[in-house]
Design a protein around this motif. Structure first.
Motif: not given
Length: 221
Positions: A129-150
């Motif tokens: 996944a990636h981060l975007e600003d209001r104009a849709g520009n891609v921004i680097s950043g460490d996205v965290g992940w959570r899930c209800d299984s696995g």
């Protein structure tokens, strides 16, 4: 005689005025900007100085264009895509271009990079996944992940499903969160189970319903 002299003096007095009017044609234009850098979240007010051939500043209409984002008739520039943007001011037959550097703004959304959301239970799913600003520009950043299984391997950014069915994958960064529904289906068959203890009389027919299961014991049908 006096009347001729008066008429001649009037013509001489008017000549400089006509010369000044005819000289008031744009010969150069200069863009004035408080900065040449801004983020996609900002805005920039530009102005233009128009001069005639003698270098005198004149009051002439100026039109504005930009190679990206938008700029209105007053010179207010609102950025869009990050990168180098060319701002052009035009007056009469002259123009000047100024380059503005636009950098990404603050993240406002998390965008999933999954090209599909259905997997079988034998697969190890790459989490992207990636981060975007209001104009849709891609921004680097460490996205965290959570899930209800696995099981999520945070260092490898992978998810190993543990059960078939629908599961909610959550992507988190700061106060932002995006959810994706993941459908897990049975994996490849590894065993065929035949009912035990069947009894049949000689000459009779019996239908046997065998069951194929994957490595997790899920029926495949």
């Amino acid at each position: 005689m006096n009347r001729r002299l008066t008429f001649s003096l009037i013509i001489l007095l008017l000549l400089p005025t006509f010369a000044t009017v005819s000289a008031a044609v744009p010969a150069s234009i200069e863009i004035d900007s408080p900065s040449t850098e801004l983020t996609a979240d900002g805005a920039l007010r530009l102005s233009a100085i128009v001069k005639d051939s003698s270098g005198t500043i004149i009051d002439e209409a100026v039109s504005w264009t930009s190679s990206s984002g938008s700029i209105d008739t007053t010179g207010l520039f609102t950025p869009g895509q990050s990168g180098i943007v060319n701002i052009t001011a035009t007056s009469g037959g002259v123009n000047q271009t100024l380059q503005i550097t636009v950098t990404p703004g603050w993240p406002v959304s998390i965008v999933s990079d999954f090209n599909r959301t259905e997997f079988n239970i034998d697969e190890i799913v790459n989490l992207t996944a990636h981060l975007e600003d209001r104009a849709g520009n891609v921004i680097s950043g460490d996205v965290g992940w959570r899930c209800d299984s696995g099981i999520i391997n945070h260092s490898a950014k992978t998810w190993t499903p543990a059960a078939v069915g629908n599961h909610t994958m959550r992507m988190v960064w700061s106060e932002l969160e995006t959810q994706v529904n993941m459908l897990i289906v049975p994996g490849a068959p590894v065993e065929i189970i035949i009912p035990f203890g069947l009894v049949i009389q000689s000459g009779a027919h019996l239908q046997i319903d065998a069951i194929a299961v994957d490595s997790h014991g899920n029926e495949i049908g």
